[in-house]
Scaffold this motif. Sequence first.
Motif, PDB file in Angstrom:
ATOM      1  N   MET A   1     -85.335  59.449  23.145  1.00 31.03           N
ATOM      2  CA  MET A   1     -84.652  60.717  23.021  1.00 31.03           C
ATOM      3  C   MET A   1     -83.136  60.467  22.966  1.00 31.03           C
ATOM      4  N   ILE A   2     -82.510  61.069  21.990  1.00 30.08           N
ATOM      5  CA  ILE A   2     -81.063  60.988  21.833  1.00 30.08           C
ATOM      6  C   ILE A   2     -80.452  62.252  22.435  1.00 30.08           C
ATOM      7  N   ASN A   3     -79.533  62.078  23.375  1.00 30.41           N
ATOM      8  CA  ASN A   3     -78.865  63.210  24.014  1.00 30.41           C
ATOM      9  C   ASN A   3     -77.365  63.162  23.742  1.00 30.41           C
ATOM     10  N   PHE A   4     -76.779  64.327  23.557  1.00 27.22           N
ATOM     11  CA  PHE A   4     -75.333  64.425  23.356  1.00 27.22           C
ATOM     12  C   PHE A   4     -74.741  65.227  24.509  1.00 27.22           C
ATOM     13  N   ASN A   5     -73.737  64.648  25.159  1.00 30.33           N
ATOM     14  CA  ASN A   5     -73.075  65.267  26.302  1.00 30.33           C
ATOM     15  C   ASN A   5     -71.575  65.329  26.022  1.00 30.33           C
ATOM     16  N   TYR A   6     -70.921  66.323  26.591  1.00 32.51           N
ATOM     17  CA  TYR A   6     -69.513  66.560  26.276  1.00 32.51           C
ATOM     18  C   TYR A   6     -68.668  66.668  27.539  1.00 32.51           C
ATOM     19  N   GLU A   7     -67.691  65.774  27.659  1.00 28.59           N
ATOM     20  CA  GLU A   7     -66.733  65.792  28.760  1.00 28.59           C
ATOM     21  C   GLU A   7     -65.344  66.149  28.225  1.00 28.59           C
ATOM     22  N   THR A   8     -65.318  66.744  27.051  1.00 22.84           N
ATOM     23  CA  THR A   8     -64.077  67.177  26.413  1.00 22.84           C
ATOM     24  C   THR A   8     -64.425  68.403  25.574  1.00 22.84           C
ATOM     25  N   ASP A   9     -63.432  69.004  24.921  1.00 24.59           N
ATOM     26  CA  ASP A   9     -63.705  70.239  24.172  1.00 24.59           C
ATOM     27  C   ASP A   9     -64.311  69.992  22.791  1.00 24.59           C
ATOM     28  N   PHE A  10     -64.609  68.758  22.466  1.00 17.40           N
ATOM     29  CA  PHE A  10     -65.263  68.409  21.197  1.00 17.40           C
ATOM     30  C   PHE A  10     -66.733  68.825  21.232  1.00 17.40           C
ATOM     31  N   ASN A  11     -67.240  69.291  20.100  1.00 15.90           N
ATOM     32  CA  ASN A  11     -68.675  69.539  19.935  1.00 15.90           C
ATOM     33  C   ASN A  11     -69.122  68.960  18.608  1.00 15.90           C
ATOM     34  N   LEU A  12     -70.207  68.245  18.626  1.00 14.05           N
ATOM     35  CA  LEU A  12     -70.763  67.622  17.433  1.00 14.05           C
ATOM     36  C   LEU A  12     -71.472  68.684  16.607  1.00 14.05           C
ATOM     37  N   ASP A  13     -71.035  68.836  15.363  1.00 11.96           N
ATOM     38  CA  ASP A  13     -71.737  69.747  14.462  1.00 11.96           C
ATOM     39  C   ASP A  13     -73.049  69.091  14.040  1.00 11.96           C
ATOM     40  N   ASN A  14     -74.080  69.892  13.934  1.00 17.69           N
ATOM     41  CA  ASN A  14     -75.371  69.426  13.436  1.00 17.69           C
ATOM     42  C   ASN A  14     -75.947  68.272  14.276  1.00 17.69           C
ATOM     43  N   GLU A  15     -76.104  68.527  15.567  1.00 16.13           N
ATOM     44  CA  GLU A  15     -76.663  67.512  16.470  1.00 16.13           C
ATOM     45  C   GLU A  15     -78.005  66.986  15.973  1.00 16.13           C
ATOM     46  N   GLN A  16     -78.836  67.874  15.407  1.00 12.47           N
ATOM     47  CA  GLN A  16     -80.170  67.443  14.969  1.00 12.47           C
ATOM     48  C   GLN A  16     -80.082  66.392  13.864  1.00 12.47           C
ATOM     49  N   ALA A  17     -79.181  66.582  12.913  1.00 13.72           N
ATOM     50  CA  ALA A  17     -79.022  65.599  11.829  1.00 13.72           C
ATOM     51  C   ALA A  17     -78.568  64.251  12.382  1.00 13.72           C
ATOM     52  N   PHE A  18     -77.653  64.284  13.341  1.00 13.31           N
ATOM     53  CA  PHE A  18     -77.183  63.030  13.947  1.00 13.31           C
ATOM     54  C   PHE A  18     -78.302  62.373  14.752  1.00 13.31           C
ATOM     55  N   SER A  19     -79.047  63.163  15.505  1.00  8.89           N
ATOM     56  CA  SER A  19     -80.145  62.635  16.297  1.00  8.89           C
ATOM     57  C   SER A  19     -81.215  62.006  15.402  1.00  8.89           C
ATOM     58  N   ASP A  20     -81.577  62.698  14.322  1.00 12.27           N
ATOM     59  CA  ASP A  20     -82.572  62.170  13.380  1.00 12.27           C
ATOM     60  C   ASP A  20     -82.098  60.863  12.765  1.00 12.27           C
ATOM     61  N   TRP A  21     -80.818  60.825  12.391  1.00 18.90           N
ATOM     62  CA  TRP A  21     -80.245  59.624  11.783  1.00 18.90           C
ATOM     63  C   TRP A  21     -80.259  58.459  12.773  1.00 18.90           C
ATOM     64  N   LEU A  22     -79.830  58.701  13.995  1.00 15.12           N
ATOM     65  CA  LEU A  22     -79.791  57.622  14.984  1.00 15.12           C
ATOM     66  C   LEU A  22     -81.194  57.118  15.303  1.00 15.12           C
ATOM     67  N   SER A  23     -82.168  58.018  15.315  1.00 16.86           N
ATOM     68  CA  SER A  23     -83.564  57.601  15.497  1.00 16.86           C
ATOM     69  C   SER A  23     -84.006  56.705  14.343  1.00 16.86           C
ATOM     70  N   ALA A  24     -83.612  57.058  13.124  1.00 21.40           N
ATOM     71  CA  ALA A  24     -83.949  56.244  11.941  1.00 21.40           C
ATOM     72  C   ALA A  24     -83.260  54.877  12.004  1.00 21.40           C
ATOM     73  N   VAL A  25     -82.038  54.841  12.512  1.00 19.97           N
ATOM     74  CA  VAL A  25     -81.322  53.567  12.679  1.00 19.97           C
ATOM     75  C   VAL A  25     -82.117  52.660  13.621  1.00 19.97           C
ATOM     76  N   ILE A  26     -82.587  53.215  14.712  1.00 16.96           N
ATOM     77  CA  ILE A  26     -83.354  52.435  15.690  1.00 16.96           C
ATOM     78  C   ILE A  26     -84.626  51.882  15.047  1.00 16.96           C
ATOM     79  N   VAL A  27     -85.358  52.727  14.334  1.00 19.99           N
ATOM     80  CA  VAL A  27     -86.594  52.294  13.663  1.00 19.99           C
ATOM     81  C   VAL A  27     -86.289  51.218  12.619  1.00 19.99           C
ATOM     82  N   SER A  28     -85.166  51.369  11.898  1.00 15.15           N
ATOM     83  CA  SER A  28     -84.815  50.402  10.850  1.00 15.15           C
ATOM     84  C   SER A  28     -84.542  49.008  11.421  1.00 15.15           C
ATOM     85  N   GLU A  29     -84.240  48.935  12.711  1.00 11.44           N
ATOM     86  CA  GLU A  29     -84.022  47.646  13.379  1.00 11.44           C
ATOM     87  C   GLU A  29     -85.274  47.185  14.135  1.00 11.44           C
TER      88      GLU A  29
END
Length: 139
Positions: A1-29
């Motif tokens: 599971m990929i989790n995104f946490n924020y300790e600043t005022d930044f927010n990641l747009d489209n968390e799901q797309a980033f999470s899906d991509w990072l999961s694919a990166v892991i599988v590709s390795e």
Amino acid sequence: MINFNYETDFNLDNEQAFSDWLSAVIVSEKKNEGEINYIFCDDEYLHKINVEYLDHDTLTDIISFDYSVGNELNGDIFVSVERVEDNAKDFNVSFEEELKRVLAHGILHYCGYKDKTDTDAEIMRSKEDEKIAMFHVEQ
């Protein structure tokens, strides 16, 4: 599971797309996804971690704590949004591209890639480029 946490005022747009991509990166390795926490913060927050845990009195864009077991990747990846912004300007790339590079970089460290020597850094950069190219946003 990929989790995104924020300790600043930044927010990641489209968390799901980033999470899906990072999961694919892991599988590709050929690794298994455990629990990976990205913590977005500012320079001051990350500098404190760098000094306290790594005894480095410097600014950095990313610090990763690897809790992986065997082929299952687990860990906490701290990302300074301020450093990513500055690096994007320095390298003349968009903020989003530099952010993707840093996010992939943390995963690649968990996969065993290093970046201390010139040769290792060259391999790491090539792997980062390969993984950035895998990013797709579903329409």
